[in-house]
Scaffold this motif. Structure first.
Motif, PDB file in Angstrom:
ATOM      1  N   UNK A  87       0.835  -1.202   0.000  1.00  0.00           N
ATOM      2  CA  UNK A  87       0.000   0.000   0.000  1.00  0.00           C
ATOM      3  C   UNK A  87       0.867   1.249   0.000  1.00  0.00           C
ATOM      4  N   UNK A  88       1.913   1.219   0.815  1.00  0.00           N
ATOM      5  CA  UNK A  88       2.796   2.369   0.966  1.00  0.00           C
ATOM      6  C   UNK A  88       3.370   2.820  -0.373  1.00  0.00           C
ATOM      7  N   UNK A  89       3.678   1.852  -1.239  1.00  0.00           N
ATOM      8  CA  UNK A  89       4.208   2.156  -2.571  1.00  0.00           C
ATOM      9  C   UNK A  89       3.195   2.961  -3.384  1.00  0.00           C
ATOM     10  N   UNK A  90       1.907   2.630  -3.216  1.00  0.00           N
ATOM     11  CA  UNK A  90       0.853   3.291  -3.994  1.00  0.00           C
ATOM     12  C   UNK A  90       0.374   4.591  -3.350  1.00  0.00           C
ATOM     13  N   UNK A  91       0.810   4.832  -2.107  1.00  0.00           N
ATOM     14  CA  UNK A  91       0.399   6.048  -1.393  1.00  0.00           C
ATOM     15  C   UNK A  91       1.376   7.163  -1.751  1.00  0.00           C
ATOM     16  N   UNK A  92       1.175   7.716  -2.929  1.00  0.00           N
ATOM     17  CA  UNK A  92       2.127   8.691  -3.471  1.00  0.00           C
ATOM     18  C   UNK A  92       2.272   9.936  -2.595  1.00  0.00           C
ATOM     19  N   UNK A  93       1.182  10.375  -1.936  1.00  0.00           N
ATOM     20  CA  UNK A  93       1.243  11.553  -1.065  1.00  0.00           C
ATOM     21  C   UNK A  93       1.717  11.201   0.344  1.00  0.00           C
ATOM     22  N   UNK A  94       1.855   9.898   0.630  1.00  0.00           N
ATOM     23  CA  UNK A  94       2.230   9.419   1.969  1.00  0.00           C
ATOM     24  C   UNK A  94       1.293   9.991   3.034  1.00  0.00           C
ATOM     25  N   UNK A  95      -0.008   9.972   2.732  1.00  0.00           N
ATOM     26  CA  UNK A  95      -0.992  10.517   3.666  1.00  0.00           C
ATOM     27  C   UNK A  95      -1.856   9.435   4.317  1.00  0.00           C
ATOM     28  N   UNK A  96      -1.511   8.166   4.061  1.00  0.00           N
ATOM     29  CA  UNK A  96      -2.271   7.085   4.669  1.00  0.00           C
ATOM     30  C   UNK A  96      -3.499   6.667   3.876  1.00  0.00           C
ATOM     31  N   UNK A  97      -3.672   7.275   2.705  1.00  0.00           N
ATOM     32  CA  UNK A  97      -4.820   6.947   1.861  1.00  0.00           C
ATOM     33  C   UNK A  97      -4.354   6.475   0.490  1.00  0.00           C
ATOM     34  N   UNK A  98      -5.160   5.632  -0.125  1.00  0.00           N
ATOM     35  CA  UNK A  98      -4.904   5.178  -1.483  1.00  0.00           C
ATOM     36  C   UNK A  98      -6.244   5.209  -2.214  1.00  0.00           C
ATOM     37  N   UNK A  99      -6.218   5.521  -3.485  1.00  0.00           N
ATOM     38  CA  UNK A  99      -7.485   5.599  -4.226  1.00  0.00           C
ATOM     39  C   UNK A  99      -8.015   4.203  -4.506  1.00  0.00           C
ATOM     40  N   UNK A 100      -9.317   4.112  -4.689  1.00  0.00           N
ATOM     41  CA  UNK A 100      -9.948   2.833  -5.015  1.00  0.00           C
ATOM     42  C   UNK A 100      -9.348   2.254  -6.295  1.00  0.00           C
ATOM     43  N   UNK A 101      -9.027   3.105  -7.245  1.00  0.00           N
ATOM     44  CA  UNK A 101      -8.425   2.665  -8.514  1.00  0.00           C
ATOM     45  C   UNK A 101      -7.055   2.036  -8.261  1.00  0.00           C
ATOM     46  N   UNK A 102      -6.246   2.703  -7.417  1.00  0.00           N
ATOM     47  CA  UNK A 102      -4.918   2.167  -7.098  1.00  0.00           C
ATOM     48  C   UNK A 102      -5.036   0.860  -6.332  1.00  0.00           C
ATOM     49  N   UNK A 103      -6.006   0.789  -5.405  1.00  0.00           N
ATOM     50  CA  UNK A 103      -6.198  -0.433  -4.630  1.00  0.00           C
ATOM     51  C   UNK A 103      -6.571  -1.593  -5.550  1.00  0.00           C
ATOM     52  N   UNK A 104      -7.420  -1.333  -6.516  1.00  0.00           N
ATOM     53  CA  UNK A 104      -7.824  -2.377  -7.462  1.00  0.00           C
ATOM     54  C   UNK A 104      -6.598  -2.903  -8.203  1.00  0.00           C
ATOM     55  N   UNK A 105      -5.756  -1.994  -8.665  1.00  0.00           N
ATOM     56  CA  UNK A 105      -4.529  -2.391  -9.359  1.00  0.00           C
ATOM     57  C   UNK A 105      -3.635  -3.218  -8.431  1.00  0.00           C
ATOM     58  N   UNK A 106      -3.512  -2.766  -7.188  1.00  0.00           N
ATOM     59  CA  UNK A 106      -2.688  -3.454  -6.191  1.00  0.00           C
ATOM     60  C   UNK A 106      -3.201  -4.884  -5.959  1.00  0.00           C
ATOM     61  N   UNK A 107      -4.502  -5.014  -5.740  1.00  0.00           N
ATOM     62  CA  UNK A 107      -5.083  -6.325  -5.464  1.00  0.00           C
ATOM     63  C   UNK A 107      -4.903  -7.289  -6.642  1.00  0.00           C
ATOM     64  N   UNK A 108      -4.915  -6.745  -7.839  1.00  0.00           N
ATOM     65  CA  UNK A 108      -4.808  -7.592  -9.027  1.00  0.00           C
ATOM     66  C   UNK A 108      -3.362  -7.901  -9.401  1.00  0.00           C
ATOM     67  N   UNK A 109      -2.401  -7.329  -8.661  1.00  0.00           N
ATOM     68  CA  UNK A 109      -1.005  -7.528  -9.061  1.00  0.00           C
ATOM     69  C   UNK A 109      -0.091  -8.065  -7.962  1.00  0.00           C
ATOM     70  N   UNK A 110      -0.551  -8.132  -6.719  1.00  0.00           N
ATOM     71  CA  UNK A 110       0.319  -8.526  -5.607  1.00  0.00           C
ATOM     72  C   UNK A 110      -0.145  -9.847  -5.003  1.00  0.00           C
ATOM     73  N   UNK A 111       0.807 -10.722  -4.712  1.00  0.00           N
ATOM     74  CA  UNK A 111       0.504 -11.955  -3.987  1.00  0.00           C
ATOM     75  C   UNK A 111      -0.443 -12.864  -4.761  1.00  0.00           C
TER      76      UNK A 111
END
Length: 146
Positions: A87-111
């Motif tokens: 998640x931290x990699x996708x949190x470009x602003x380092x504010x503790x939030x990630x967009x739903x779009x980024x999360x979808x990409x993350x879920x489809x590409x990790x583990x």
């Protein structure tokens, strides 16, 4: 005792699954039993993973239900840490939030990747703010802790 990394439902679920494999009611399973148990839970572990978990958590090639719960709790905590790091990699602003779009990409590409439908269902269950942002630390802490 509540095992670190596992919620009460997980402890009960894993304990019942353990008892189904421990047909002799010895309170212990061997590596073959562990393999059956992991498969019955819907996980796909390599033989090397099974061997490592048995060596690290069992004794003399045998594992008790408490040993198994400890192993699953450790694994769950490690997965949480890996998920936070991803998640931290996708949190470009380092504010503790990630967009739903980024999360979808993350879920489809990790583990163990989600397919698109699974990722969308997962996000729908996540606490998505009205602006499409997900507070991921809270999300990771809340997943699997029902």
């Amino acid at each position: 005792t509540m095992e670190q990394g596992l919620g009460a439902d997980d402890v009960e679920y894993y304990s019942e699954a353990f008892q189904m494999i421990d047909t002799n009611r010895t309170g212990k399973i061997n590596q073959q039993g562990l393999a059956q148990l992991i498969k019955s839970l819907g996980f796909a572990w390599k033989d090397s993973e099974l061997k490592k978990v048995m060596e690290e958590n069992g004794s003399n090639g045998q594992m008790t239900v408490d040993d198994f719960l400890k192993a699953m709790g450790t694994r769950s905590s490690q997965q949480d840490a890996e998920l936070l790091a991803a998640f931290n990699v996708f949190d470009k602003d380092q504010n503790g939030y990630v967009s739903a779009t980024e999360l979808k990409h993350l879920l489809m590409s990790v583990g163990d990747e989600f397919n698109e439908e699974e990722a969308e269902d997962f996000i729908r269950e996540a606490d998505v703010d009205t602006d499409g942002q997900i507070h991921y630390k809270h999300f990771v802490q809340s997943k699997m802790r029902t």
